[in-house]
Enzyme design. Structure first.
Site, PDB file in Angstrom:
ATOM      1  N   ASP A  18       0.850  -1.187   0.000  1.00 40.80           N
ATOM      2  CA  ASP A  18       0.000   0.000   0.000  1.00 40.80           C
ATOM      3  C   ASP A  18       0.893   1.247   0.000  1.00 40.80           C
ATOM      4  O   ASP A  18       2.109   1.151   0.137  1.00 40.80           O
ATOM      5  CB  ASP A  18      -0.976  -0.017   1.167  1.00 40.80           C
ATOM      6  N   GLY A  68      -1.124   5.786   2.418  1.00 36.28           N
ATOM      7  CA  GLY A  68      -2.246   6.715   2.494  1.00 36.28           C
ATOM      8  C   GLY A  68      -3.210   6.426   3.629  1.00 36.28           C
ATOM      9  O   GLY A  68      -3.787   7.345   4.203  1.00 36.28           O
ATOM     10  N   ASP A 116      -7.887  -7.377   0.709  1.00 34.76           N
ATOM     11  CA  ASP A 116      -6.925  -7.588   1.797  1.00 34.76           C
ATOM     12  C   ASP A 116      -7.595  -7.208   3.097  1.00 34.76           C
ATOM     13  O   ASP A 116      -8.495  -6.357   3.126  1.00 34.76           O
ATOM     14  CB  ASP A 116      -5.667  -6.733   1.605  1.00 34.76           C
TER      15      ASP A 116
END
Length: 377
Positions: free
Chosen positions: A93, A96, A268
């Site tokens: 990721d 953020g 996820d």
């Protein structure tokens, strides 16, 4: 679309899809659930158990890895796969989500997000360019654009501001990713909270920019499930049918089933391992709380028909004892059971979509959950 496509759509059944995403470190079968190894490790599990359970891909966290042990150090040691020993695809990721979850420690500007490290309080700046740089140093197969995620409920003005900022950061993220080797991918992230018009605008803006795949972010952050599903229905039709669709941070087995029915390909969530550490097992009978005293004298396994040894070979009484005693093995076994159940569920959905029987699979799965835990003999 100006970026290469590494996704092959193999079959559809209603809005549900099954496909194959090819990465430098292997093929991902979709729909796919990615277990979360936040800091380069799966809590309570060895990588071989994650692989044996059926996972094709796992997730790592840019924010945590850049703080410790550091992206440059990981790169010098051969990249995230070599460093961790996970010899398969990885998605990272962008950091953020920490913009939201670490709200008391950060400041957002047009240029970047400035964090105070939760480890030592050190000041850390994360821009779209630095986020992509870190992810490239880590060597993940799939990187995510830098975005800002707003916790719901929120005012429309704040949701729109974050969505527009995320679009501008998407452009910068793509520009920073241009030097990545062939085969590595960058996904854009649709924002817009619970407002359909903003979701549409975000999706269309990202498609115009062009990405290898598209994620739906900013959900499972406090809104009811019905709102999440509505936003998927609003967003998915705006995304290219020939690109993978990733619903970030989701979720329960029911969430996965309903999202796949609406055209989502990738997921996820920390829930399988987190719930395992707290004595909860996911099974075809629904969730089972092993802390409950009703299991103390029960010699049966969680599921005697399971193909997974941990669910089939240990008694409920033993699992209950481990959990109540605070033994590490209890958390390990339940995390193992949960990761395996999630992968079993995804395989069932893939098979059902390919055979044209997804609705029947959905009904049968729901019936098992509704039946509940098997009664004592």
């Amino acid at each position: 679309m100006t970026v290469p496509n590494h996704f092959e759509l193999l079959a559809t059944n209603g809005a549900a899809r099954t496909g194959r995403l090819t990465t430098p470190h292997g093929v991902i079968r979709t729909p796919a659930f990615m277990p979360v190894g936040t800091a380069g490790a799966m809590k309570g599990l060895h990588w071989r158990e994650v692989r044996d359970a059926g996972a094709d891909i796992v997730l790592g966290n840019t924010y945590h890895l850049m703080l410790r042990p550091g992206a440059e150090r990981i790169a010098a040691l051969g990249g995230l796969q070599k460093f961790t020993g996970w010899n398969g695809p990885m998605l990272t990721d962008s950091g953020g989500f920490q913009v939201m979850s670490l709200s008391e420690l950060r400041k957002v500007t047009e240029q970047a997000v400035t964090f105070r490290s939760h480890i030592d309080g050190a000041k850390v700046e994360l821009s779209p360019e630095r986020s992509i740089e870190v992810q490239r140093l880590l060597g993940s197969d799939i990187a995510m654009q830098m975005d800002e995620c707003v916790r719901l409920p929120a005012e429309r003005a704040d949701i729109e501001r974050a969505m527009q900022l995320s679009l501008r950061w998407a452009v910068r993220s793509k520009r920073a990713f241009e030097s990545a080797p062939e085969g590595y991918m960058l996904f854009g992230i649709v924002q817009g909270g619970d407002i359909p018009q903003l979701r549409h605008a975000s999706a269309r803006g990202l498609v115009e920019i062009g990405f290898h795949g598209y994620a739906i972010g900013g959900l499972a952050v406090g809104e009811p499930q019905a709102v999440m599903l509505d936003m998927i229905e609003e967003t998915a039709p705006e995304l290219p049918a020939d690109r993978p669709r990733y619903l970030m941070g989701v979720g329960t087995p029911e969430d996965l089933l309903e999202a796949v029915a609406r055209g989502i390909d990738m997921f996820d969530c920390v829930m399988p391992t987190r719930n395992g550490r707290h004595g909860m097992a996911f099974t075809r009978f629904g969730q089972i709380n092993l802390r409950n005293a009703r299991h103390a004298d029960d010699p049966r396994p969680l599921d005697e028909e399971s193909a997974w040894p941990s669910a089939r070979d240990y008694s409920r009484a033993y699992l209950h004892h481990l959990v109540r005693s605070g033994e590490t093995l209890g958390a390990m076994l339940l995390s193992d059971i949960n990761v395996a159940y999630y992968q079993h569920l995804m395989q069932g959905m893939r098979d059902a979509i390919a055979a044209g029987g997804f609705e029947d699979f959905k009904k049968q799965t729901r019936a098992g959950w509704a039946r509940g835990d098997i009664a004592a003999r």
